[in-house]
Design an enzyme around this catalytic site. Structure first.
Site, PDB file in Angstrom:
ATOM      1  N   ASN A  74      -4.054  -1.009  13.704  1.00  0.00           N
ATOM      2  CA  ASN A  74      -4.961  -1.644  12.757  1.00  0.00           C
ATOM      3  C   ASN A  74      -6.317  -1.985  13.344  1.00  0.00           C
ATOM      4  O   ASN A  74      -7.295  -2.117  12.621  1.00  0.00           O
ATOM      5  CB  ASN A  74      -4.301  -2.865  12.128  1.00  0.00           C
ATOM      6  CG  ASN A  74      -3.327  -2.407  11.073  1.00  0.00           C
ATOM      7  OD1 ASN A  74      -3.712  -1.813  10.088  1.00  0.00           O
ATOM      8  ND2 ASN A  74      -2.044  -2.640  11.310  1.00  0.00           N
TER       9      ASN A  74
ATOM     10  N   THR B  58       0.901  -1.173   0.000  1.00  0.00           N
ATOM     11  CA  THR B  58       0.000   0.000   0.000  1.00  0.00           C
ATOM     12  C   THR B  58       0.881   1.146   0.000  1.00  0.00           C
ATOM     13  O   THR B  58       1.154   1.754   1.031  1.00  0.00           O
ATOM     14  CB  THR B  58      -0.827   0.223   1.260  1.00  0.00           C
ATOM     15  OG1 THR B  58      -1.705  -0.828   1.402  1.00  0.00           O
ATOM     16  CG2 THR B  58      -1.676   1.494   1.147  1.00  0.00           C
TER      17      THR B  58
END
Lengths: 409, 409
Positions: free
Chosen positions: B404, B193
């Site tokens: 996360n 990413t």
């Protein structure tokens, strides 16, 4: 805390005629903790095993395979926790063999009739003095009633012990099946850091037993993952003493074979799922179900991509329906010709995504409600074939990091 | 905290003639935060890109590929953070195209001359009203000096911004190279990413530029991993405006090509490593170096097995030389004919394992000392061939889980 898992009641683990178990506190890793188990099998028992595919397989795994291949029949198993005897080179093999030799002397059997198992820290020499001192203790308390203690003796980072029993009727005879397992981290199929032992008093031929163990392991222990790490020591053993009095099962197309296979598979699934429910730091039990794929292989690829993603596992820990992370994992699972517009994604019964994006009917509150559950099914419908696969895993929490950062300290 | 990484000094990011950058606070995700970037390129600039291999690639990735293939030349890039425009189906493609259309109107270029990029949450519709309102802001402040602000505008969970510059002399002319990158989670090659943009004023042919970008990306962004998750949006773009005045480079065997390729590759490695140093929750920067394999593929397999293992990453977080976990990962990396007795494992310069077990010379205190470092090299010598591979990764901490688990809340 384990997800919907409690230790078995002692009385629920039924004795299996022809199987005796003896336990010792050998102080291999911690003082005053059961850490050794000997299983003694009556003469004539049939034994089959499935072992780790890790190239760095532990010394006891190598010795197990040799002793099974030797064909003298297996009469005893010995398990220690606290040390894996893995990454220990030639001295490790010598130690595993010396353990078998010592036990065979105590039981008056051949060394090749003993299977050794170790689980614990890798790369440390096996503490042979303490281990050899534990063997006579184990032998001294051998008994058919000790399954509960045996389940406790093989635990490492497990929070609760794992065991279960079944009884079925085969040709008018009652057959008992009892199994125990351990493992909660370094869990990935083929095989996990897991030990699993299932015993039955059914009479079954060696060839049929081997067909049965393959069937059972591929639907149980080979469908679980905690962290994607395949251990050096994984072993799954099925033992059949033949003392139930049923006619020996040798035809894999017979009803009796199917009944026994179903019962042992079901028990193995329960033992395998118990490992995931007790996964290191687990707070959620996740079933990843991939359907309508071209073949089982691609269904498993997708299921494992989801089951191994730390991003997905942390989102489940947070009860956050961050479903985009699941789409991303499906996308990188390695199916090159996947049409992402053709598939559907469900969280529980809620349709979340289709036509390559969020389903028009999806309301985030529905997804959020599913995420609050302790047991969650993620269902991916690929719509490109007839094959299916299921994988069980758990979420990824602070405690996973804590447990694994602290394991040796 | 990022491992040995600080944001670049504003003055250290050198302007590249022919490249202007404009920034906006479009409130796409958070108020009062730079979250949009427009890069405007002078006419005649050459542009090449490498994109995610994820089958669920985001809408802007699809549009980028189409616009690069259209062959009208690229004159502008537009980046938004806060929303990935991924898993958004046909409406997502329309939104990406509408963004290009709007910017092309403001810059008086063709829509196909615009490349769109998005990074952020997956599966949410792009907030087009805010995004379109941000475009004129970006255009209004276009300037060659804005690389520092541009690096900040593309950050998501990044703690520090990432950018670097180089100058080299090609055929007597000074050539400038400046790049920025973003990313800290869902990081895995092919691609992570991550967004990476490198611009140079060197004159280079399109074919040579494409050879160069492959070389650079395979030695930089495709060698990093944080968590093994391959994002839907990864893009790496190299832009060459040709304004430095050097003779156009078209021969990939020329010294000038090599010099430019080396400089851009080196800068790309710095930008890629910065992503790992800023990996979510990272406290350690790990170099996994696998040597003497049969081919690069198997070296990369072993390196990634180590780099992806949560058990190894948590052990590094704990500064615990739990080297058995590394041996286990080598063992399950998928080299079927690996002779574990032939390989050596080093932690830093310390020989840890050989002959299938712990090295006779190994003293745990030496391993423990290496583990205290913030930057650690794990070296695996397979001793079965001539190939090598290197992967950079970080450890796995409580903060990875926290970041996360909290990302969307």
């Amino acid at each position: 805390m384990p997800v919907n898992l409690v230790a078995p009641e002692a009385h629920s683990l039924l004795p299996v005629p022809g199987v005796e178990l003896g336990i010792a506190k050998a102080h291999i890793r911690k003082p005053d903790r059961k850490d050794m188990l000997v299983i003694k099998l009556a003469e004539g028992a049939r034994v089959s095993g499935v072992f780790t595919t890790n190239r760095f397989c532990a010394a006891p795994v190598t010795v197990c395979k040799q002793h099974l291949a030797a064909g003298h029949g297996i009469r005893a198993l010995v398990v220690n926790t606290g040390n894996a005897n893995a990454g220990t080179g030639e001295p490790g093999l010598q130690n595993a063999r010396a353990t078998c030799e010592a036990l065979s002397g105590l039981l008056n059997i051949k060394s090749e009739q003993v299977l050794p198992f170790s689980t614990g820290v890798i790369l440390e020499p096996l503490p042979m003095e303490r281990l050899l001192a534990g063997l006579p203790q184990c032998v001294a308390n051998l008994g058919e009633q000790h399954w509960f203690d045996a389940a406790e003796a093989i635990m490492t980072t497990d929070i609760v012990s794992k065991g279960a029993s079944r009884q079925i009727t085969l040709g008018g005879k009652t057959v008992t099946i009892t199994g125990i397992s351990k493992g909660s981290g370094m869990i990935h199929p083929n095989m996990a850091t897991m030990l699993g032992y299932v015993a039955t008093d059914a009479a079954i031929s060696q060839a049929a037993l081997e067909a049965l163990i393959d069937h059972a392991v591929n639907r149980s222990f080979n469908c679980i993952t905690v962290d994607g790490d395949t251990s050096t020591n994984d072993s799954f053993i099925v033992m059949a003493t033949g003392q139930a009095g049923n006619a020996e099962i040798s035809d894999v197309d017979s009803t009796e074979f199917q009944q026994l296979q179903d019962a042992i598979t079901e028990l193995s699934i329960e033992l395998a799922q118990a490992i995931v429910r007790d996964g290191e730091g687990a707070t959620k039990f996740m079933t990843i179900q991939v359907e309508a794929g071209k073949d089982v292989e691609e269904c498993r690829k997708v299921a494992y991509a989801i089951a191994h993603s730390p991003l997905i596992k942390t989102a489940f820990f947070a009860s956050d329906p961050n479903l985009g992370r699941i789409l991303a994992a499906i996308g990188y699972a390695g199916i090159d010709d996947l049409d992402v517009n053709a598939m559907q994604l469900y969280l529980g019964n809620v349709l979340v995504a289709e036509h390559g994006g969020r389903a028009a009917s999806y309301v985030e509150e529905q997804g959020a409600a599913v995420m609050q559950e302790a047991e969650i099914t993620v269902r991916v419908v690929l719509n490109r074939g007839q094959a299916n696969a299921t994988v069980w895993t758990c979420d990824f929490s602070y405690d996973y990091v804590r447990i694994n950062a602290d394991y040796r300290s």
